[in-house]
Design a protein around this motif. Structure first.
Motif, PDB file in Angstrom:
ATOM      1  N   ASP A  62      67.103  -0.718 144.311  1.00  0.00           N
ATOM      2  CA  ASP A  62      67.253  -1.480 143.054  1.00  0.00           C
ATOM      3  C   ASP A  62      67.960  -0.668 141.979  1.00  0.00           C
ATOM      4  N   ILE A  63      68.180   0.614 142.267  1.00  0.00           N
ATOM      5  CA  ILE A  63      68.753   1.490 141.238  1.00  0.00           C
ATOM      6  C   ILE A  63      70.214   1.785 141.577  1.00  0.00           C
TER       7      ILE A  63
ATOM      8  N   ILE B 294      73.267   6.012 140.044  1.00  0.00           N
ATOM      9  CA  ILE B 294      72.740   7.359 139.796  1.00  0.00           C
ATOM     10  C   ILE B 294      72.190   7.945 141.108  1.00  0.00           C
TER      11      ILE B 294
ATOM     12  N   PRO C 170      70.320   8.885 127.929  1.00  0.00           N
ATOM     13  CA  PRO C 170      70.253   7.767 126.976  1.00  0.00           C
ATOM     14  C   PRO C 170      69.254   6.701 127.419  1.00  0.00           C
TER      15      PRO C 170
ATOM     16  N   GLY D  78      67.636   3.245 128.689  1.00  0.00           N
ATOM     17  CA  GLY D  78      68.057   2.160 129.583  1.00  0.00           C
ATOM     18  C   GLY D  78      68.909   2.576 130.750  1.00  0.00           C
ATOM     19  N   THR D  79      68.794   3.841 131.196  1.00  0.00           N
ATOM     20  CA  THR D  79      69.636   4.282 132.309  1.00  0.00           C
ATOM     21  C   THR D  79      68.877   4.298 133.637  1.00  0.00           C
TER      22      THR D  79
ATOM     23  N   LYS E 101      65.446   5.632 134.027  1.00  0.00           N
ATOM     24  CA  LYS E 101      64.480   6.737 134.194  1.00  0.00           C
ATOM     25  C   LYS E 101      63.114   6.197 134.641  1.00  0.00           C
ATOM     26  N   THR E 102      62.678   5.137 133.963  1.00  0.00           N
ATOM     27  CA  THR E 102      61.380   4.564 134.341  1.00  0.00           C
ATOM     28  C   THR E 102      61.451   3.984 135.751  1.00  0.00           C
ATOM     29  N   MET E 103      62.577   3.341 136.057  1.00  0.00           N
ATOM     30  CA  MET E 103      62.743   2.765 137.403  1.00  0.00           C
ATOM     31  C   MET E 103      62.632   3.847 138.471  1.00  0.00           C
TER      32      MET E 103
ATOM     33  N   ILE F 287      75.482  -1.757 139.814  1.00  0.00           N
ATOM     34  CA  ILE F 287      74.386  -2.340 139.012  1.00  0.00           C
ATOM     35  C   ILE F 287      74.627  -3.840 138.799  1.00  0.00           C
TER      36      ILE F 287
ATOM     37  N   HIS G 261      71.990  -6.737 139.950  1.00  0.00           N
ATOM     38  CA  HIS G 261      71.388  -7.713 139.036  1.00  0.00           C
ATOM     39  C   HIS G 261      71.899  -9.139 139.222  1.00  0.00           C
TER      40      HIS G 261
ATOM     41  N   ALA H 204      72.121  -5.185 132.829  1.00  0.00           N
ATOM     42  CA  ALA H 204      71.111  -6.194 133.189  1.00  0.00           C
ATOM     43  C   ALA H 204      71.122  -7.308 132.146  1.00  0.00           C
TER      44      ALA H 204
HETATM   45  N1  LIG Z   1      70.530   2.522 137.116  1.00  0.00           N
HETATM   46  C1  LIG Z   1      70.065   1.274 137.024  1.00  0.00           C
HETATM   47  N2  LIG Z   1      70.204   0.415 138.059  1.00  0.00           N
HETATM   48  C2  LIG Z   1      69.763  -0.853 137.959  1.00  0.00           C
HETATM   49  N3  LIG Z   1      69.149  -1.362 136.872  1.00  0.00           N
HETATM   50  C3  LIG Z   1      68.990  -0.556 135.803  1.00  0.00           C
HETATM   51  C4  LIG Z   1      69.432   0.804 135.843  1.00  0.00           C
HETATM   52  N4  LIG Z   1      69.123   1.374 134.657  1.00  0.00           N
HETATM   53  C5  LIG Z   1      68.521   0.439 133.930  1.00  0.00           C
HETATM   54  N5  LIG Z   1      68.434  -0.733 134.608  1.00  0.00           N
HETATM   55  C6  LIG Z   1      67.840  -1.997 134.096  1.00  0.00           C
HETATM   56  O1  LIG Z   1      67.357  -1.729 132.789  1.00  0.00           O
HETATM   57  C7  LIG Z   1      65.942  -1.863 132.708  1.00  0.00           C
HETATM   58  C8  LIG Z   1      65.365  -0.710 131.899  1.00  0.00           C
HETATM   59  O2  LIG Z   1      65.521   0.490 132.617  1.00  0.00           O
HETATM   60  P1  LIG Z   1      64.499   1.694 132.509  1.00  0.00           P
HETATM   61  O3  LIG Z   1      63.266   1.230 131.791  1.00  0.00           O
HETATM   62  O4  LIG Z   1      64.320   2.311 133.843  1.00  0.00           O
HETATM   63  O5  LIG Z   1      65.303   2.642 131.572  1.00  0.00           O
HETATM   64  P2  LIG Z   1      64.860   4.010 130.908  1.00  0.00           P
HETATM   65  O6  LIG Z   1      65.935   4.980 131.186  1.00  0.00           O
HETATM   66  O7  LIG Z   1      63.482   4.352 131.329  1.00  0.00           O
HETATM   67  O8  LIG Z   1      64.918   3.572 129.400  1.00  0.00           O
HETATM   68  P3  LIG Z   1      64.117   4.133 128.127  1.00  0.00           P
HETATM   69  O9  LIG Z   1      64.595   5.518 127.882  1.00  0.00           O
HETATM   70  O10 LIG Z   1      64.581   3.152 127.069  1.00  0.00           O
HETATM   71  O11 LIG Z   1      62.651   4.023 128.455  1.00  0.00           O
HETATM   72  C9  LIG Z   1      65.480  -1.878 134.141  1.00  0.00           C
HETATM   73  O12 LIG Z   1      64.327  -2.658 134.307  1.00  0.00           O
HETATM   74  C10 LIG Z   1      66.665  -2.452 134.879  1.00  0.00           C
HETATM   75  O13 LIG Z   1      66.640  -3.854 134.820  1.00  0.00           O
END
Ligand SMILES: Nc1ncnc2c1ncn2[C@@H]1O[C@H](COP(=O)(O)OP(=O)(O)OP(=O)(O)O)[C@@H](O)[C@H]1O
Length: 411
Positions: free
Chosen positions: A152-153, A156, A193, A195-196, A198-200, A330, A334, A362
């Motif tokens: 799903d990622i 990266i 940054p 939304g890249t 990291k949590t995923m 990506i 999505h 997304a």
């Molecule tokens: N590399 C990726 N591949 C696919 N989807 C992504 C990717 N990065 C972000 N997304 C989409 O964006 C959403 C938010 O990503 P995520 O929470 O993992 O970001 P983050 O880096 O942890 O952000 P933050 O620093 O704001 O917490 C995910 O649920 C997904 O839908």
């Protein structure tokens, strides 16, 4: 739930055809008396039910009020020291400030010295915290079976590989590390940054290793659970120990691990205590078995060096915004469940999405789908993606370009 007693039987009139006039009259008189009696009983029951209803309504109103109060404001945690005729003496956690505060009549009955309570800015007690509803449950997101997979990622792959090596191998292949006689990396710090992904990434590692995912947000520790930070960090590691194999994910770690300042305000002292607790948990980490720890930050430049020393977060992985190929991947991910028209070329679209994060992409795909729906179509066309891009780029929400607010930080 207690059941209300059954209703009185409906009185029956039994008139025997052999009865004479006087006997009939007597039977009718008795029947009438019984009906009056049942009527009185029912009246009483109605009164009772109405008064119970009023009580319950009051209770609902009170709960609604408390719920609203809890939802609308950040609350501080305090302990009730003493109950006096003038109110309760409470001591706020974190700064140990003692205050005498008035109590509502209901709380007066409920509270005991030693209780933990949530108080608002004016020190008014909003609710009593019992051990189950405590901050631990609220502050941590526990997911025994996260659904995100590596597939799903997108964009990266190198970071996925590094995280797997640092987190997955020690969990799955603990014996190999023991035999070779090396300590696996303690903690992995993902920085980059918003939304890249990291949590995923953290969720995917937990999923692929059948580990429980336990997340705590650093910002909430200092904003929402003031005075509870150090205890919650201890609880976090205890919980992970109980649920091993487990992946601990501390999001926005900069909120509790920023460089020390000279200021001596109580807020800073509290953040320091939380960080010290985190460091000491990480230092005692070797005995914790199958628990791995991942932290994330968008503010790498702000982190205190202490957190980055060997044995702590000693594996740093930068998670950048994706390049054109990553963006195309990506987009693919999505739109997997979307009906996409033949005129859509993701490689082409990706070229134009310079500086978009995964989260921005997304959002773009969802927005494109919305344009199709507005046009009463079920298939999403190239024009929808273009409209979506225009909408996103002219709105305030994003994407977060480097020359925008985010440009102040390093990325
Ligand atoms: N590399 C990726 N591949 C696919 N989807 C992504 C990717 N990065 C972000 N997304 C989409 O964006 C959403 C938010 O990503 P995520 O929470 O993992 O970001 P983050 O880096 O942890 O952000 P933050 O620093 O704001 O917490 C995910 O649920 C997904 O839908």
């Amino acid at each position: 739930m207690s059941r209300s007693p059954s209703l009185p039987d409906r009185p029956r009139l039994d008139l025997d055809p052999d009865m004479n006039e006087a006997e009939r009259l007597e039977a009718l008189r008795k029947h009438f008396e019984r009906i009056v009696q049942v009527n009185d009983e029912l009246d009483d029951r109605l009164d009772e039910a109405q008064s119970r209803r009023a009580d319950l309504r009051e209770e609902v109103d009170e709960l609604k009020r408390r719920n609203e109060a809890l939802k609308t404001a950040s609350l501080y945690i305090a302990t009730v020291e003493e109950l006096t005729e003038d109110g309760a003496v409470i001591k706020q956690h974190g700064n140990n400030q003692e205050v005498l505060t008035d109590l509502s009549p209901q709380l007066e009955d409920e509270l005991e010295a030693g209780d933990r309570v949530a108080i608002n800015d004016s020190f008014s007690v909003q609710t009593v915290l019992d051990d189950e509803t405590d901050a631990r449950a609220q502050a941590m997101e526990v997911d025994a079976d996260p659904e995100v997979t590596y597939d799903d990622i997108g964009g990266i792959d190198e970071q996925v590989r590094e995280v797997r090596e640092a987190v997955e191998d020690p969990l799955i292949n603990a014996d190999a590390f023991r035999e070779v006689g090396i300590q696996p990396p303690s903690g992995v710090l993902l920085h980059g940054p918003p939304g890249t992904g990291k949590t995923m990434l953290a969720k995917a590692v937990a999923n692929e290793t059948d580990a429980t995912f336990i997340k705590m947000a650093g910002s909430e520790l200092v904003r929402k659970f003031i005075g509870e930070g150090a205890r919650l960090v201890r609880d976090l590691f205890d919980l992970a120990g109980e649920r091993e194999p487990a992946v601990i994910f501390i999001d926005e770690i900069d909120a509790v691990a920023a460089k020390r300042t000279d200021s001596k305000t109580s807020g800073d002292a509290e953040v320091q205590r939380t960080m010290m607790q985190l460091l000491s948990e990480m230092d005692g980490f070797d005995d914790r078995g199958e628990v791995r720890i991942i932290a994330a930050t968008n503010r790498f430049d702000m982190l205190d060096d202490a957190i980055l020393r060997p044995g702590r977060f000693d594996r740093l992985i930068e998670v950048p915004k994706p390049g054109p190929e990553g963006r195309e991947r990506i987009l693919d991910i999505h739109t997997a469940d979307m009906a996409v028209a033949d005129d859509v070329d993701f490689a082409d679209i990706a070229e134009d999405l310079d500086d978009y994060s995964g989260a921005d992409i997304a959002a773009l795909t969802t927005e494109a789908g919305m344009f199709a729906i507005r046009d009463e179509r079920t298939t999403v066309r190239r024009a929808d993606f273009e409209d979506a891009r225009e909408k996103i780029e002219t709105s305030n929400e994003g994407p977060v370009f480097n020359d925008g607010e985010f440009g102040r930080y390093q990325y």
